[in-house]
Design a protein around this motif. Structure first.
Motif, short mmCIF file in Angstrom:
data_model
loop_
_atom_site.label_atom_id
_atom_site.label_comp_id
_atom_site.label_asym_id
_atom_site.label_seq_id
_atom_site.Cartn_x
_atom_site.Cartn_y
_atom_site.Cartn_z
N ALA A 1 0.84 -1.42 0.10
CA ALA A 1 0.22 -0.21 0.03
C ALA A 1 0.67 0.88 -0.14
O ALA A 1 0.52 2.30 -0.40
N VAL A 2 2.20 1.31 0.86
CA VAL A 2 2.56 2.62 0.74
C VAL A 2 3.51 2.38 -0.76
O VAL A 2 3.50 3.93 -1.69
N VAL A 3 3.78 1.17 -1.38
CA VAL A 3 4.28 1.68 -2.82
C VAL A 3 3.34 2.36 -3.31
O VAL A 3 3.73 2.86 -4.82
N ALA A 4 2.06 1.60 -3.61
CA ALA A 4 1.09 2.35 -4.49
C ALA A 4 0.99 3.70 -4.22
O ALA A 4 0.30 4.20 -5.16
N ALA A 5 0.54 4.05 -2.96
CA ALA A 5 1.04 4.97 -2.14
C ALA A 5 1.69 6.51 -3.09
O ALA A 5 1.17 6.83 -3.82
N SER A 6 2.73 6.18 -3.23
CA SER A 6 4.12 6.48 -3.71
C SER A 6 3.74 6.52 -5.49
O SER A 6 3.98 7.60 -6.05
N PHE A 7 3.49 5.59 -6.09
CA PHE A 7 2.90 5.35 -7.59
C PHE A 7 1.48 6.91 -7.34
O PHE A 7 1.57 7.60 -8.84
N GLU A 8 0.37 6.79 -7.04
CA GLU A 8 -0.57 7.80 -6.34
C GLU A 8 0.24 8.99 -7.02
O GLU A 8 -0.50 9.77 -7.62
N THR A 9 1.22 9.63 -6.24
CA THR A 9 1.58 10.87 -6.37
C THR A 9 2.60 11.01 -7.65
O THR A 9 2.08 11.92 -7.99
N VAL A 10 3.30 9.86 -8.02
CA VAL A 10 3.28 9.82 -9.67
C VAL A 10 2.57 10.30 -10.84
O VAL A 10 2.50 11.40 -11.60
N ALA A 11 1.02 10.06 -10.46
CA ALA A 11 0.66 9.85 -11.77
C ALA A 11 -0.01 11.62 -11.39
O ALA A 11 -0.35 11.84 -12.60
N ASP A 12 -0.70 11.67 -10.27
CA ASP A 12 -0.98 13.36 -9.62
C ASP A 12 0.16 13.95 -10.33
O ASP A 12 -0.03 14.97 -11.36
#
Length: 189
Positions: free
Chosen positions: A62-73
């Motif tokens: 979930a931490v890694v996925a949240a980091s990717f959310e930031t990249v997508a934004d």
């Protein structure tokens, strides 16, 4: 079909605090950080942490996925600025620079994910995040090519190949030099 109730406001806050603390603790201490240490750092009870994340593998994914959310934004914001008139190549380079810094600071989290076999690619949010990043960066690349700034044969697969060799474990000066060398080969001029 069962529908999930939305989380209460306090549960949303607790989940965000847990994810933030997990990122900080894993970055500082590595994959051996305990769930108890993460709970303490987030200010929640251990039971609350386990209610959100049954095990450390799920938490790290979930931490890694949240980091990717930031990249997508970030990728989508670069595209919006480009659509509003900012040069696409300027936005592309700025995105790559921020991504390099983020990847370097998240290096410990990625190592923890690898060590724990936390398959973040199977995390439900990851498929939509990957789609968002790919769509935004593909359009940004195409715009930079149309504007004559980026070589015409460069595509999204090339970008992902390039990023797979990013020297995240190197000091900032080495990462900056790596990007400068790559950009020399990517520019249309």
């Amino acid at each position: 079909m069962t529908t999930r109730r939305p989380l209460r406001a306090d549960a949303v806050r607790n989940r965000a605090r847990i994810l933030g603390a997990a990122h900080e603790q894993i970055t500082a201490r590595g994959p051996e950080v305990s769930m108890e240490q993460i709970a303490a750092a987030s200010g929640v009870a251990v039971g609350t942490l386990y209610k959100h994340f049954p095990n450390k593998t799920d938490l790290v994914a979930a931490v890694v996925a949240a980091s990717f959310e930031t990249v997508a934004d970030d990728a989508e914001e670069c595209l919006r600025r480009s659509d509003a008139g900012s040069p696409a190549m300027t936005e592309f380079v700025a995105f790559l620079t921020r991504l390099m810094d983020t990847t370097a600071s998240n290096h410990a989290v990625k190592a923890a994910a690898h060590e724990l076999n936390a398959d973040h690619s199977a995390h439900p949010a990851m498929r939509s995040v990957e789609t968002r990043v790919t769509a935004a960066l593909s359009r940004l690349i195409a715009t930079a090519q149309t504007q004559g700034e980026l070589r015409g044969d460069f595509g999204i697969d090339d970008l992902y190949l390039m990023l797979s060799t990013l020297p995240a474990d190197q000091p900032p000066a080495a990462r900056t030099r790596w990007l400068a060398l790559l950009l020399t080969g990517l520019t249309a001029r």
